[in-house]
Design a protein around this motif. Structure first.
Motif, PDB file in Angstrom:
ATOM      1  N   GLU A 136      -6.726 -12.851  -0.870  1.00 28.64           N
ATOM      2  CA  GLU A 136      -5.695 -11.816  -0.814  1.00 28.64           C
ATOM      3  C   GLU A 136      -5.887 -10.796  -1.927  1.00 28.64           C
ATOM      4  O   GLU A 136      -5.688  -9.593  -1.720  1.00 28.64           O
ATOM      5  CB  GLU A 136      -4.312 -12.453  -0.919  1.00 28.64           C
ATOM      6  N   ILE A 137      -6.270 -11.263  -3.086  1.00 27.89           N
ATOM      7  CA  ILE A 137      -6.518 -10.356  -4.205  1.00 27.89           C
ATOM      8  C   ILE A 137      -7.662  -9.401  -3.875  1.00 27.89           C
ATOM      9  O   ILE A 137      -7.599  -8.200  -4.158  1.00 27.89           O
ATOM     10  CB  ILE A 137      -6.804 -11.165  -5.485  1.00 27.89           C
ATOM     11  N   LYS A 138      -8.717  -9.930  -3.265  1.00 27.71           N
ATOM     12  CA  LYS A 138      -9.829  -9.067  -2.857  1.00 27.71           C
ATOM     13  C   LYS A 138      -9.374  -8.019  -1.840  1.00 27.71           C
ATOM     14  O   LYS A 138      -9.901  -6.904  -1.791  1.00 27.71           O
ATOM     15  CB  LYS A 138     -10.952  -9.913  -2.262  1.00 27.71           C
ATOM     16  N   GLU A 139      -8.394  -8.381  -1.043  1.00 33.33           N
ATOM     17  CA  GLU A 139      -7.923  -7.485   0.020  1.00 33.33           C
ATOM     18  C   GLU A 139      -6.972  -6.404  -0.490  1.00 33.33           C
ATOM     19  O   GLU A 139      -7.056  -5.252  -0.044  1.00 33.33           O
ATOM     20  CB  GLU A 139      -7.222  -8.306   1.101  1.00 33.33           C
ATOM     21  N   ILE A 140      -6.071  -6.744  -1.419  1.00 37.81           N
ATOM     22  CA  ILE A 140      -4.977  -5.829  -1.758  1.00 37.81           C
ATOM     23  C   ILE A 140      -5.095  -5.195  -3.134  1.00 37.81           C
ATOM     24  O   ILE A 140      -4.555  -4.116  -3.377  1.00 37.81           O
ATOM     25  CB  ILE A 140      -3.619  -6.549  -1.629  1.00 37.81           C
ATOM     26  N   ALA A 141      -5.804  -5.842  -4.084  1.00 36.97           N
ATOM     27  CA  ALA A 141      -5.774  -5.371  -5.475  1.00 36.97           C
ATOM     28  C   ALA A 141      -6.904  -4.401  -5.791  1.00 36.97           C
ATOM     29  O   ALA A 141      -7.990  -4.463  -5.202  1.00 36.97           O
ATOM     30  CB  ALA A 141      -5.832  -6.560  -6.430  1.00 36.97           C
ATOM     31  N   ARG A 147       0.839  -1.218   0.000  1.00 30.58           N
ATOM     32  CA  ARG A 147       0.000   0.000   0.000  1.00 30.58           C
ATOM     33  C   ARG A 147       0.867   1.258   0.000  1.00 30.58           C
ATOM     34  O   ARG A 147       0.526   2.256  -0.637  1.00 30.58           O
ATOM     35  CB  ARG A 147      -0.939  -0.021   1.203  1.00 30.58           C
ATOM     36  N   LYS A 148       1.981   1.213   0.706  1.00 25.89           N
ATOM     37  CA  LYS A 148       2.900   2.349   0.717  1.00 25.89           C
ATOM     38  C   LYS A 148       3.488   2.570  -0.666  1.00 25.89           C
ATOM     39  O   LYS A 148       3.617   3.713  -1.131  1.00 25.89           O
ATOM     40  CB  LYS A 148       4.026   2.080   1.728  1.00 25.89           C
ATOM     41  N   ILE A 149       3.839   1.492  -1.342  1.00 30.45           N
ATOM     42  CA  ILE A 149       4.351   1.593  -2.709  1.00 30.45           C
ATOM     43  C   ILE A 149       3.307   2.212  -3.622  1.00 30.45           C
ATOM     44  O   ILE A 149       3.600   3.084  -4.447  1.00 30.45           O
ATOM     45  CB  ILE A 149       4.760   0.192  -3.214  1.00 30.45           C
ATOM     46  N   ARG A 150       2.059   1.775  -3.476  1.00 30.81           N
ATOM     47  CA  ARG A 150       0.973   2.336  -4.284  1.00 30.81           C
ATOM     48  C   ARG A 150       0.822   3.833  -4.024  1.00 30.81           C
ATOM     49  O   ARG A 150       0.626   4.621  -4.962  1.00 30.81           O
ATOM     50  CB  ARG A 150      -0.326   1.597  -3.954  1.00 30.81           C
ATOM     51  N   GLU A 151       0.952   4.240  -2.762  1.00 25.68           N
ATOM     52  CA  GLU A 151       0.845   5.659  -2.421  1.00 25.68           C
ATOM     53  C   GLU A 151       1.948   6.485  -3.071  1.00 25.68           C
ATOM     54  O   GLU A 151       1.773   7.683  -3.313  1.00 25.68           O
ATOM     55  CB  GLU A 151       0.903   5.832  -0.896  1.00 25.68           C
TER      56      GLU A 151
END
Length: 247
Positions: free
Chosen positions: A202-207, A184-188
């Motif tokens: 996990e995909i539902k959680e992070i993507a 999430r930090k990388i995405r920010e």
């Protein structure tokens, strides 16, 4: 959002196998895009093309608005990083040495100093919110910490897109939570992430977005919050299958 990486109509065949059949795929800057499919769906081939390891038989690759032909070297220069399941760590070197391994900082005389290595390594770790002992030998780290170390190394050098291949395969739930905080930090930071996983929860959680491949074909794509896990399973396998992760 501006596109970081786009593949259009990509084809790839090997003797007796059509690995990719006109697949189009794109990921935007600051987006986590999940690439979903069972073994043999074409995920590995697509990622090898996106990182310059393989050349497509047909199709186009764009970085932003630029049409490119990639090699492993040019892909890296243009900001595409791949975190493989196999760790690429110098186990006898320190955390600091490993973080700056690809391009250690040099002074105006061309020398690498311990102080400069520590400063640069700490800067990169801080950028993605990772806390590690800079002087610890890499062999003393847990698997999850080694993965975070590689992430800190990948995010620098003007990274535009980081490809993560089954990053949680050997992690426990608390380690997955830590990894997701870093993603999430990388995405920010406006970096695109391609996230490959069999674990749909996990995909539902992070993507944010997804593409489903099956037998080399692009079956579907869309926004993750608009699709259910049973729908993804059906798209992956062509029938209703129940998937469960053992924790």
């Amino acid at each position: 959002m501006a596109l970081a990486l786009e593949l259009r109509g990509v084809e790839k065949s090997f003797p007796g196998v059509r690995a990719l059949a006109g697949v189009s795929f794109k990921v935007a800057a600051g987006e986590v895009h999940a690439l979903v499919g069972e073994n043999g769906a074409g995920k590995s081939t697509l990622i090898k093309i996106a990182s310059g390891v393989l050349q497509p038989d047909a199709g186009e690759i764009f970085l932003g608005d630029e049409l490119v032909q990639l090699t492993p070297s040019s892909a890296k220069q243009k900001g595409i990083r791949v975190l493989h399941q196999e760790r690429q760590i110098a186990l006898t070197r320190t955390v600091a040495d490993n973080v700056v391994l690809d391009a250690p900082p040099r002074n105006r005389f061309g020398f690498v100093t311990r102080a400069a290595v520590h400063r640069e390594a700490q800067r990169r770790l801080d950028r993605v919110g990772i806390s590690l002992d800079l002087d610890a030998p890499a062999w003393t780290l847990r698997v999850a910490q080694l993965q975070l170390l590689e992430l800190a190394r990948a995010v620098d050098f003007d990274a535009k897109c980081i490809i993560m291949d089954e990053p949680t395969a050997t992690l426990h739930r608390d380690e997955i939570n830590q990894l997701f905080k870093v993603v999430r930090k990388i995405r920010e930071n406006g970096i695109a992430v391609i996230y490959i996983s069999h674990h749909l929860n996990e995909i539902k959680e992070i993507a944010d977005t997804f593409t489903v491949l099956r037998d080399g074909h692009q079956i579907s794509d869309g926004v993750v919050k608009n699709v259910s896990i049973p729908e993804l399973v059906t798209q992956m396998f062509g029938s209703d299958v129940t998937l469960r992760r053992e924790t």
